[in-house]
Design a protein around this motif. Structure first.
Motif, PDB file in Angstrom:
ATOM      1  N   GLN A   1       0.672  -1.637 -19.688  1.00  0.00           N
ATOM      2  CA  GLN A   1       1.694  -2.639 -19.363  1.00  0.00           C
ATOM      3  C   GLN A   1       1.093  -4.031 -19.167  1.00  0.00           C
ATOM      4  OE1 GLN A   1       5.045  -1.853 -19.310  1.00  0.00           O
ATOM      5  NE2 GLN A   1       4.331   0.149 -20.034  1.00  0.00           N
ATOM      6  N   GLU A   2      -0.224  -4.118 -19.299  1.00  0.00           N
ATOM      7  CA  GLU A   2      -0.953  -5.380 -19.090  1.00  0.00           C
ATOM      8  C   GLU A   2      -0.680  -5.955 -17.704  1.00  0.00           C
ATOM      9  OE1 GLU A   2       0.011  -7.899 -22.409  1.00  0.00           O
ATOM     10  OE2 GLU A   2      -1.255  -6.752 -23.778  1.00  0.00           O
ATOM     11  N   ARG A   3      -0.700  -5.046 -16.731  1.00  0.00           N
ATOM     12  CA  ARG A   3      -0.495  -5.433 -15.333  1.00  0.00           C
ATOM     13  C   ARG A   3      -1.841  -5.490 -14.598  1.00  0.00           C
ATOM     14  NH1 ARG A   3       4.906  -3.615 -14.363  1.00  0.00           N
ATOM     15  NH2 ARG A   3       6.055  -4.380 -16.190  1.00  0.00           N
ATOM     16  N   GLU A   4      -1.851  -6.184 -13.495  1.00  0.00           N
ATOM     17  CA  GLU A   4      -3.030  -6.170 -12.634  1.00  0.00           C
ATOM     18  C   GLU A   4      -3.315  -4.738 -12.194  1.00  0.00           C
ATOM     19  OE1 GLU A   4      -4.566  -7.994  -8.335  1.00  0.00           O
ATOM     20  OE2 GLU A   4      -2.481  -8.259  -8.967  1.00  0.00           O
ATOM     21  N   ALA A   5      -4.569  -4.328 -12.325  1.00  0.00           N
ATOM     22  CA  ALA A   5      -4.937  -2.972 -11.921  1.00  0.00           C
ATOM     23  C   ALA A   5      -4.787  -2.823 -10.419  1.00  0.00           C
ATOM     24  CB  ALA A   5      -6.367  -2.667 -12.335  1.00  0.00           C
ATOM     25  N   PRO A   6      -4.188  -1.718  -9.954  1.00  0.00           N
ATOM     26  CA  PRO A   6      -4.119  -1.485  -8.509  1.00  0.00           C
ATOM     27  C   PRO A   6      -5.506  -1.246  -7.920  1.00  0.00           C
ATOM     28  CG  PRO A   6      -2.581  -0.062  -9.704  1.00  0.00           C
ATOM     29  CD  PRO A   6      -3.505  -0.664 -10.718  1.00  0.00           C
ATOM     30  N   LEU A   7      -5.598  -1.401  -6.632  1.00  0.00           N
ATOM     31  CA  LEU A   7      -6.783  -0.962  -5.904  1.00  0.00           C
ATOM     32  C   LEU A   7      -6.567   0.514  -5.582  1.00  0.00           C
ATOM     33  CD1 LEU A   7      -9.444  -1.554  -4.360  1.00  0.00           C
ATOM     34  CD2 LEU A   7      -8.017  -2.130  -2.367  1.00  0.00           C
ATOM     35  N   PHE A   8      -7.357   1.386  -6.198  1.00  0.00           N
ATOM     36  CA  PHE A   8      -7.225   2.820  -5.976  1.00  0.00           C
ATOM     37  C   PHE A   8      -8.159   3.248  -4.850  1.00  0.00           C
ATOM     38  CE2 PHE A   8      -5.984   2.450 -10.497  1.00  0.00           C
ATOM     39  CZ  PHE A   8      -4.739   3.076 -10.434  1.00  0.00           C
ATOM     40  N   LEU A   9      -7.629   3.999  -3.901  1.00  0.00           N
ATOM     41  CA  LEU A   9      -8.396   4.396  -2.718  1.00  0.00           C
ATOM     42  C   LEU A   9      -8.209   5.888  -2.458  1.00  0.00           C
ATOM     43  CD1 LEU A   9      -7.140   1.331  -0.774  1.00  0.00           C
ATOM     44  CD2 LEU A   9      -9.565   1.728  -1.186  1.00  0.00           C
ATOM     45  N   LYS A  10      -9.303   6.616  -2.456  1.00  0.00           N
ATOM     46  CA  LYS A  10      -9.227   8.048  -2.197  1.00  0.00           C
ATOM     47  C   LYS A  10      -8.951   8.263  -0.713  1.00  0.00           C
ATOM     48  CE  LYS A  10     -10.910  12.259  -4.136  1.00  0.00           C
ATOM     49  NZ  LYS A  10     -11.793  12.835  -5.179  1.00  0.00           N
ATOM     50  N   LEU A  11      -7.961   9.107  -0.421  1.00  0.00           N
ATOM     51  CA  LEU A  11      -7.537   9.261   0.967  1.00  0.00           C
ATOM     52  C   LEU A  11      -6.837  10.589   1.191  1.00  0.00           C
ATOM     53  CD1 LEU A  11      -6.905   8.063   3.847  1.00  0.00           C
ATOM     54  CD2 LEU A  11      -4.782   7.158   2.834  1.00  0.00           C
ATOM     55  N   ASP A  12      -7.268  11.282   2.217  1.00  0.00           N
ATOM     56  CA  ASP A  12      -6.506  12.386   2.805  1.00  0.00           C
ATOM     57  C   ASP A  12      -5.756  11.779   3.982  1.00  0.00           C
ATOM     58  OD1 ASP A  12      -5.621  14.464   4.426  1.00  0.00           O
ATOM     59  OD2 ASP A  12      -7.426  15.669   4.204  1.00  0.00           O
ATOM     60  N   VAL A  13      -4.434  11.746   3.926  1.00  0.00           N
ATOM     61  CA  VAL A  13      -3.668  11.004   4.934  1.00  0.00           C
ATOM     62  C   VAL A  13      -3.803  11.581   6.336  1.00  0.00           C
ATOM     63  CG1 VAL A  13      -2.007  10.089   3.282  1.00  0.00           C
ATOM     64  CG2 VAL A  13      -1.526  12.268   4.444  1.00  0.00           C
ATOM     65  N   THR A  14      -4.365  12.786   6.470  1.00  0.00           N
ATOM     66  CA  THR A  14      -4.583  13.347   7.809  1.00  0.00           C
ATOM     67  C   THR A  14      -5.893  12.854   8.423  1.00  0.00           C
ATOM     68  OG1 THR A  14      -5.745  15.339   7.048  1.00  0.00           O
ATOM     69  CG2 THR A  14      -3.332  15.428   7.141  1.00  0.00           C
ATOM     70  N   ASP A  15      -6.713  12.159   7.649  1.00  0.00           N
ATOM     71  CA  ASP A  15      -8.027  11.686   8.104  1.00  0.00           C
ATOM     72  C   ASP A  15      -7.858  10.302   8.725  1.00  0.00           C
ATOM     73  OD1 ASP A  15     -10.615  10.673   8.385  1.00  0.00           O
ATOM     74  OD2 ASP A  15     -11.338  11.595   6.529  1.00  0.00           O
TER      75      ASP A  15
ATOM     76  N   LYS B   1      -3.861 -10.119   2.616  1.00  0.00           N
ATOM     77  CA  LYS B   1      -2.737  -9.754   3.478  1.00  0.00           C
ATOM     78  C   LYS B   1      -2.021  -8.535   2.895  1.00  0.00           C
ATOM     79  CE  LYS B   1      -1.878 -14.575   4.743  1.00  0.00           C
ATOM     80  NZ  LYS B   1      -0.935 -15.733   4.607  1.00  0.00           N
ATOM     81  N   VAL B   2      -1.473  -7.735   3.780  1.00  0.00           N
ATOM     82  CA  VAL B   2      -0.642  -6.601   3.380  1.00  0.00           C
ATOM     83  C   VAL B   2       0.763  -6.838   3.911  1.00  0.00           C
ATOM     84  CG1 VAL B   2      -0.389  -4.096   3.372  1.00  0.00           C
ATOM     85  CG2 VAL B   2      -2.662  -5.110   3.634  1.00  0.00           C
ATOM     86  N   HIS B   3       1.754  -6.690   3.053  1.00  0.00           N
ATOM     87  CA  HIS B   3       3.134  -6.944   3.472  1.00  0.00           C
ATOM     88  C   HIS B   3       3.989  -5.683   3.526  1.00  0.00           C
ATOM     89  CE1 HIS B   3       1.730 -10.852   1.893  1.00  0.00           C
ATOM     90  NE2 HIS B   3       2.498 -11.363   2.825  1.00  0.00           N
ATOM     91  N   VAL B   4       3.648  -4.684   2.724  1.00  0.00           N
ATOM     92  CA  VAL B   4       4.487  -3.486   2.630  1.00  0.00           C
ATOM     93  C   VAL B   4       3.625  -2.238   2.750  1.00  0.00           C
ATOM     94  CG1 VAL B   4       6.075  -2.164   1.180  1.00  0.00           C
ATOM     95  CG2 VAL B   4       6.150  -4.665   1.140  1.00  0.00           C
ATOM     96  N   LEU B   5       4.049  -1.330   3.605  1.00  0.00           N
ATOM     97  CA  LEU B   5       3.433  -0.015   3.735  1.00  0.00           C
ATOM     98  C   LEU B   5       4.463   1.025   3.322  1.00  0.00           C
ATOM     99  CD1 LEU B   5       1.398   2.162   4.818  1.00  0.00           C
ATOM    100  CD2 LEU B   5       2.502   1.853   7.061  1.00  0.00           C
ATOM    101  N   VAL B   6       4.090   1.894   2.391  1.00  0.00           N
ATOM    102  CA  VAL B   6       4.954   3.000   1.992  1.00  0.00           C
ATOM    103  C   VAL B   6       4.248   4.303   2.319  1.00  0.00           C
ATOM    104  CG1 VAL B   6       6.209   4.131   0.138  1.00  0.00           C
ATOM    105  CG2 VAL B   6       5.956   1.637   0.116  1.00  0.00           C
ATOM    106  N   ASN B   7       4.743   4.987   3.323  1.00  0.00           N
ATOM    107  CA  ASN B   7       4.226   6.312   3.676  1.00  0.00           C
ATOM    108  C   ASN B   7       4.965   7.341   2.830  1.00  0.00           C
ATOM    109  OD1 ASN B   7       2.301   5.775   5.850  1.00  0.00           O
ATOM    110  ND2 ASN B   7       4.077   5.076   7.020  1.00  0.00           N
TER     111      ASN B   7
ATOM    112  N   PHE C   1       0.863  -1.183   0.000  1.00  0.00           N
ATOM    113  CA  PHE C   1       0.000   0.000   0.000  1.00  0.00           C
ATOM    114  C   PHE C   1       0.896   1.228   0.000  1.00  0.00           C
ATOM    115  CE2 PHE C   1      -2.201   3.368   2.483  1.00  0.00           C
ATOM    116  CZ  PHE C   1      -3.165   3.674   1.538  1.00  0.00           C
ATOM    117  N   ILE C   2       0.677   2.129  -0.963  1.00  0.00           N
ATOM    118  CA  ILE C   2       1.505   3.318  -1.128  1.00  0.00           C
ATOM    119  C   ILE C   2       0.624   4.550  -1.059  1.00  0.00           C
ATOM    120  CG2 ILE C   2       3.153   4.522  -2.612  1.00  0.00           C
ATOM    121  CD1 ILE C   2       3.574   1.825  -4.094  1.00  0.00           C
ATOM    122  N   THR C   3       0.913   5.450  -0.128  1.00  0.00           N
ATOM    123  CA  THR C   3       0.152   6.696  -0.092  1.00  0.00           C
ATOM    124  C   THR C   3       0.700   7.654  -1.144  1.00  0.00           C
ATOM    125  OG1 THR C   3       1.566   7.736   1.599  1.00  0.00           O
ATOM    126  CG2 THR C   3      -0.322   6.443   2.376  1.00  0.00           C
ATOM    127  N   GLY C   4      -0.205   8.402  -1.757  1.00  0.00           N
ATOM    128  CA  GLY C   4       0.218   9.291  -2.828  1.00  0.00           C
ATOM    129  C   GLY C   4       0.868   8.527  -3.961  1.00  0.00           C
ATOM    130  N   GLY C   5       0.300   7.383  -4.298  1.00  0.00           N
ATOM    131  CA  GLY C   5       0.956   6.467  -5.220  1.00  0.00           C
ATOM    132  C   GLY C   5       0.643   6.653  -6.688  1.00  0.00           C
TER     133      GLY C   5
END
Length: 304
Positions: free
Chosen positions: A52-66, A83-89, A9-13
């Motif tokens: 790129q014929e890649r799996e589409a990401p899950l896009f999530l609208k987010l204000d990181v201060t919320d 499962k989530v393995h990696v968090l990128v702030n 999961f990457i914020t501002g990705g």
């Protein structure tokens, strides 16, 4: 760790460094959830994955201060991928101006996004990464401002210093769970980060940093065109994660700054002996840090 098939999961990705990281992760076979705020950036990112014929990401609208929404996003990512393995702030704002003229709104907005957003990610996602027991990685994207200060970036610098300190300590805490932690400090990168002041929220409008001069800001933004390609930054981050490096520096041109910091710091140390009692406390601290880095949980009893 083998990242193939792992979820990140990457914020501002969907733009800038975040999108560079997303592309590097996708190239390594990772599955992605990306937060966004700008619909146009999201659409452009989606096109890249489709082309790129890649799996589409899950896009999530987010204000990181919320905080409430961040917790919801963590649940949605887990529900979608299991499962989530990696968090990128990664999400942040780059705002400049004289610190001595800043208002509470200036401090609250910049610190709330750049430091508070990291806190919200950590609180929302770390329990989930711990729970599945497979290990993982936390990446906190700071800036070379975590080391280098200047007259126009006081609050921004403070926020990045804060991210640096939290990240370095968190690495010790998560080692026993096979969760790596990396602080990333990029230098000049080809992004639109310079225009943050043009997107200031109305609830933080009372600024002491002066009225935004769009023409002046755009001229400053021209320097970013000389920056590193965000994909290169992302690839260096992926390599650092794979090597489980606590510090990932991406730009070699900051060698003279790091050297000066080292020399200035050493010169500031008093040239006098320290008493045995204090020396022993510092020895215990160093041993505790080494033990924590190797995966042992450290308590206050270990430090005295």
């Amino acid at each position: 760790m083998n990242w193939q098939g792992k979820t990140a999961f990457i914020t501002g990705g969907v733009s800038g460094i975040g999108f560079g990281i997303a592309r590097a992760f996708s190239n390594a076979g990772m599955r992605l959830a990306l937060s966004y705020r700008n619909e146009e950036y999201k659409a452009a990112a989606a096109i890249w994955f489709a082309d790129q014929e890649r799996e589409a990401p899950l896009f999530l609208k987010l204000d990181v201060t919320d905080r409430k929404r961040f917790a919801e996003v963590a649940e949605e990512v887990e529900a979608h991928f299991g499962k989530v393995h990696v968090l990128v702030n990664n999400a942040g704002v780059s705002v400049f101006g004289p610190t001595d003229e800043a208002t509470y709104d200036d401090f609250d907005w910049i610190m709330g996004v750049n430091f508070g957003g990291n806190v919200n990610g950590i609180v929302s996602f770390i329990p989930k990464i711990k729970a599945h027991g497979e290990g993982g990685h936390i990446v906190n994207v700071a800036s070379m401002a975590a080391y280098i200060s200047g007259p126009q970036a006081g609050i921004y610098t403070a926020s990045k210093f804060a991210v640096r300190g939290m990240t370095e300590c968190l690495r010790y805490n998560l080692a026993p769970y096979n969760i790596g932690v990396s602080l990333v400090c990029p230098g000049l990168t080809k992004t639109n980060a310079w225009d943050s002041a043009l997107r200031r929220p109305d609830n933080f409008k009372d600024s002491g940093l002066g009225k935004v001069d769009k023409a002046e800001l755009e001229k400053f933004g021209g320097a970013f065109d000389l920056g590193m390609d965000p994909l290169e930054v992302g690839e260096k981050i992926l390599k650092g994660m794979t090597e489980n490096r606590g510090l990932i520096l991406t730009h070699p041109e900051h060698g003279p700054d790091i050297q000066e910091i080292y020399e200035t710091t050493m010169a500031a140390l008093p040239d006098e002996p320290a008493p045995e009692g204090r020396l022993e406390i510092e020895r215990l601290r160093r041993e505790g840090n080494k033990a924590a880095a190797s995966g042992r949980k450290i308590s206050l009893d270990d430090l005295t």
